[in-house]
Scaffold this motif. Structure first.
Motif, PDB file in Angstrom:
ATOM      1  N   ILE A 130      -1.026  -2.455  60.814  1.00  7.31           N
ATOM      2  CA  ILE A 130      -0.523  -2.728  59.466  1.00  7.31           C
ATOM      3  C   ILE A 130       0.252  -1.498  58.992  1.00  7.31           C
ATOM      4  CG2 ILE A 130      -1.148  -3.202  57.071  1.00  7.31           C
ATOM      5  CD1 ILE A 130      -3.673  -4.616  58.166  1.00  7.31           C
ATOM      6  N   GLN A 131       1.517  -1.715  58.613  1.00  7.11           N
ATOM      7  CA  GLN A 131       2.344  -0.600  58.162  1.00  7.11           C
ATOM      8  C   GLN A 131       2.242  -0.367  56.654  1.00  7.11           C
ATOM      9  OE1 GLN A 131       6.346  -0.046  59.734  1.00  7.11           O
ATOM     10  NE2 GLN A 131       6.031  -1.898  60.947  1.00  7.11           N
ATOM     11  N   TRP A 132       1.993  -1.442  55.894  1.00  7.38           N
ATOM     12  CA  TRP A 132       2.018  -1.333  54.436  1.00  7.38           C
ATOM     13  C   TRP A 132       1.166  -2.454  53.853  1.00  7.38           C
ATOM     14  CZ3 TRP A 132       3.811  -4.323  50.330  1.00  7.38           C
ATOM     15  CH2 TRP A 132       4.060  -3.650  49.134  1.00  7.38           C
ATOM     16  N   THR A 133       0.456  -2.153  52.785  1.00  6.38           N
ATOM     17  CA  THR A 133      -0.338  -3.182  52.105  1.00  6.38           C
ATOM     18  C   THR A 133      -0.095  -3.126  50.607  1.00  6.38           C
ATOM     19  OG1 THR A 133      -2.271  -1.756  51.804  1.00  6.38           O
ATOM     20  CG2 THR A 133      -2.192  -3.082  53.821  1.00  6.38           C
ATOM     21  N   PHE A 134      -0.336  -4.258  49.975  1.00  5.98           N
ATOM     22  CA  PHE A 134      -0.316  -4.359  48.520  1.00  5.98           C
ATOM     23  C   PHE A 134      -1.484  -5.245  48.131  1.00  5.98           C
ATOM     24  CE2 PHE A 134       1.133  -6.555  44.601  1.00  5.98           C
ATOM     25  CZ  PHE A 134       1.189  -5.436  43.777  1.00  5.98           C
ATOM     26  N   LEU A 135      -2.353  -4.744  47.280  1.00  4.15           N
ATOM     27  CA  LEU A 135      -3.567  -5.451  46.868  1.00  4.15           C
ATOM     28  C   LEU A 135      -4.403  -5.881  48.074  1.00  4.15           C
ATOM     29  CD1 LEU A 135      -2.129  -7.670  43.975  1.00  4.15           C
ATOM     30  CD2 LEU A 135      -3.347  -5.488  43.774  1.00  4.15           C
ATOM     31  N   GLY A 136      -4.407  -5.045  49.090  1.00  4.09           N
ATOM     32  CA  GLY A 136      -5.227  -5.300  50.273  1.00  4.09           C
ATOM     33  C   GLY A 136      -4.636  -6.254  51.293  1.00  4.09           C
ATOM     34  N   LEU A 137      -3.430  -6.752  51.049  1.00  5.80           N
ATOM     35  CA  LEU A 137      -2.795  -7.675  51.986  1.00  5.80           C
ATOM     36  C   LEU A 137      -1.557  -7.037  52.604  1.00  5.80           C
ATOM     37  CD1 LEU A 137      -2.936 -11.066  50.023  1.00  5.80           C
ATOM     38  CD2 LEU A 137      -4.475 -10.274  51.821  1.00  5.80           C
ATOM     39  N   SER A 138      -1.370  -7.279  53.904  1.00  3.96           N
ATOM     40  CA  SER A 138      -0.192  -6.777  54.601  1.00  3.96           C
ATOM     41  C   SER A 138       1.024  -7.635  54.247  1.00  3.96           C
ATOM     42  CB  SER A 138      -0.428  -6.830  56.108  1.00  3.96           C
ATOM     43  OG  SER A 138      -0.477  -8.177  56.556  1.00  3.96           O
ATOM     44  N   LEU A 139       2.191  -7.188  54.667  1.00  5.70           N
ATOM     45  CA  LEU A 139       3.405  -7.972  54.445  1.00  5.70           C
ATOM     46  C   LEU A 139       3.310  -9.334  55.128  1.00  5.70           C
ATOM     47  CD1 LEU A 139       6.147  -5.219  54.783  1.00  5.70           C
ATOM     48  CD2 LEU A 139       5.436  -6.404  52.712  1.00  5.70           C
ATOM     49  N   ALA A 140       2.724  -9.379  56.323  1.00 13.63           N
ATOM     50  CA  ALA A 140       2.563 -10.659  57.024  1.00 13.63           C
ATOM     51  C   ALA A 140       1.652 -11.594  56.230  1.00 13.63           C
ATOM     52  CB  ALA A 140       1.999 -10.429  58.426  1.00 13.63           C
ATOM     53  N   ALA A 141       0.574 -11.048  55.677  1.00 14.70           N
ATOM     54  CA  ALA A 141      -0.349 -11.870  54.888  1.00 14.70           C
ATOM     55  C   ALA A 141       0.331 -12.360  53.611  1.00 14.70           C
ATOM     56  CB  ALA A 141      -1.612 -11.072  54.558  1.00 14.70           C
ATOM     57  N   TRP A 142       1.104 -11.489  52.963  1.00 22.00           N
ATOM     58  CA  TRP A 142       1.830 -11.912  51.760  1.00 22.00           C
ATOM     59  C   TRP A 142       2.842 -13.008  52.095  1.00 22.00           C
ATOM     60  CZ3 TRP A 142       0.258 -11.794  47.147  1.00 22.00           C
ATOM     61  CH2 TRP A 142      -0.548 -10.753  46.678  1.00 22.00           C
ATOM     62  N   ASN A 143       3.517 -12.867  53.240  1.00 22.11           N
ATOM     63  CA  ASN A 143       4.446 -13.914  53.647  1.00 22.11           C
ATOM     64  C   ASN A 143       3.703 -15.233  53.830  1.00 22.11           C
ATOM     65  OD1 ASN A 143       6.967 -15.098  54.656  1.00 22.11           O
ATOM     66  ND2 ASN A 143       5.904 -15.113  56.609  1.00 22.11           N
ATOM     67  N   ALA A 144       2.524 -15.179  54.442  1.00 20.06           N
ATOM     68  CA  ALA A 144       1.738 -16.401  54.646  1.00 20.06           C
ATOM     69  C   ALA A 144       1.372 -17.049  53.313  1.00 20.06           C
ATOM     70  CB  ALA A 144       0.478 -16.085  55.455  1.00 20.06           C
ATOM     71  N   VAL A 145       0.862 -16.250  52.388  1.00 17.37           N
ATOM     72  CA  VAL A 145       0.438 -16.776  51.090  1.00 17.37           C
ATOM     73  C   VAL A 145       1.623 -17.382  50.333  1.00 17.37           C
ATOM     74  CG1 VAL A 145      -0.431 -16.111  48.810  1.00 17.37           C
ATOM     75  CG2 VAL A 145      -1.552 -15.241  50.866  1.00 17.37           C
ATOM     76  N   ILE A 146       2.685 -16.611  50.202  1.00 20.10           N
ATOM     77  CA  ILE A 146       3.840 -17.072  49.420  1.00 20.10           C
ATOM     78  C   ILE A 146       4.504 -18.267  50.078  1.00 20.10           C
ATOM     79  CG2 ILE A 146       6.146 -16.423  48.611  1.00 20.10           C
ATOM     80  CD1 ILE A 146       4.995 -13.518  48.316  1.00 20.10           C
ATOM     81  N   SER A 147       4.677 -18.211  51.394  1.00 18.56           N
ATOM     82  CA  SER A 147       5.355 -19.305  52.102  1.00 18.56           C
ATOM     83  C   SER A 147       4.552 -20.601  52.065  1.00 18.56           C
ATOM     84  CB  SER A 147       5.626 -18.908  53.553  1.00 18.56           C
ATOM     85  OG  SER A 147       6.511 -17.820  53.605  1.00 18.56           O
ATOM     86  N   LEU A 148       3.263 -20.523  52.323  1.00 27.31           N
ATOM     87  CA  LEU A 148       2.447 -21.740  52.334  1.00 27.31           C
ATOM     88  C   LEU A 148       2.329 -22.347  50.935  1.00 27.31           C
ATOM     89  CD1 LEU A 148      -0.228 -20.686  54.967  1.00 27.31           C
ATOM     90  CD2 LEU A 148       1.690 -22.278  55.275  1.00 27.31           C
ATOM     91  N   LEU A 149       2.198 -21.505  49.911  1.00 25.06           N
ATOM     92  CA  LEU A 149       2.170 -22.025  48.534  1.00 25.06           C
ATOM     93  C   LEU A 149       3.511 -22.651  48.153  1.00 25.06           C
ATOM     94  CD1 LEU A 149       0.164 -19.265  46.621  1.00 25.06           C
ATOM     95  CD2 LEU A 149      -0.575 -21.607  47.132  1.00 25.06           C
ATOM     96  N   THR A 150       4.604 -22.014  48.551  1.00 32.80           N
ATOM     97  CA  THR A 150       5.931 -22.554  48.256  1.00 32.80           C
ATOM     98  C   THR A 150       6.153 -23.881  48.962  1.00 32.80           C
ATOM     99  OG1 THR A 150       6.835 -20.336  47.926  1.00 32.80           O
ATOM    100  CG2 THR A 150       8.413 -22.094  48.385  1.00 32.80           C
TER     101      THR A 150
END
Length: 166
Positions: free
Chosen positions: A135-155
């Protein structure tokens, strides 16, 4: 406008239009964010990071076509939602690799170019090796890949809901 509630009525056409704009804007913003983090933020993407970008690019093209071709707007928007969901699924897989939940790529991959063996070797040595399980970077405990998963699946879910026939 509905006189009793003061809100605009949401007809099927306006719901589809909102879905089209979501299908264009969200993957476009995620692509710009990925490119910005790479070129401005100095975060070099791994192979799985690149995999997640392609479906977003496909979604942007399909959503743009859906806005241009009104007769095919709904099917193109649905295809864009599927592309967004595919990127989300790849992001979920990548996040799982980062967390050690499952194994990712078993080989290293990099883009190296050169006309001669010496130029190729110099290119390989100058190219940063980015591991997909780091993991290169996190925000609120989630990596960029995890954020992509959350945002993409919700969208994708929102687009599917908006395009549902009533």
């Amino acid at each position: 406008m509905d006189a009793r509630s003061g809100y605009l009525k949401q007809g099927a056409g306006s719901r589809l239009r909102l879905a089209q704009w979501l299908a264009l804007a969200i993957p476009g913003a995620l692509l710009l964010g990925a490119l910005g983090s790479q070129h401005l933020g100095g975060l070099n993407p791994c192979e799985m990071c690149f995999w997640q970008r392609w479906p977003h690019l496909v979604a942007v093209v399909l959503a743009g076509l859906s806005l241009a071709l009104s007769r095919a707007a709904r099917p193109l928007t649905l295809l864009a939602a599927l592309a967004i969901a595919a990127s989300g699924a790849l992001g979920l897989f990548h996040a799982g690799v980062e967390q050690g939940w499952w194994e990712g790529l078993t080989t290293c991959s990099t883009v190296a170019t050169g006309a001669t063996p010496d130029e190729l070797l110099k290119s390989i040595m100058a190219t940063p090796l980015i591991r997909c399980d780091q993991i290169q970077w996190t925000f609120l405990g989630l990596s960029l890949a995890a954020w992509n998963a959350v945002i993409s699946l919700l969208t994708a879910g929102a687009i599917l809901w908006l395009t549902k026939r009533r």
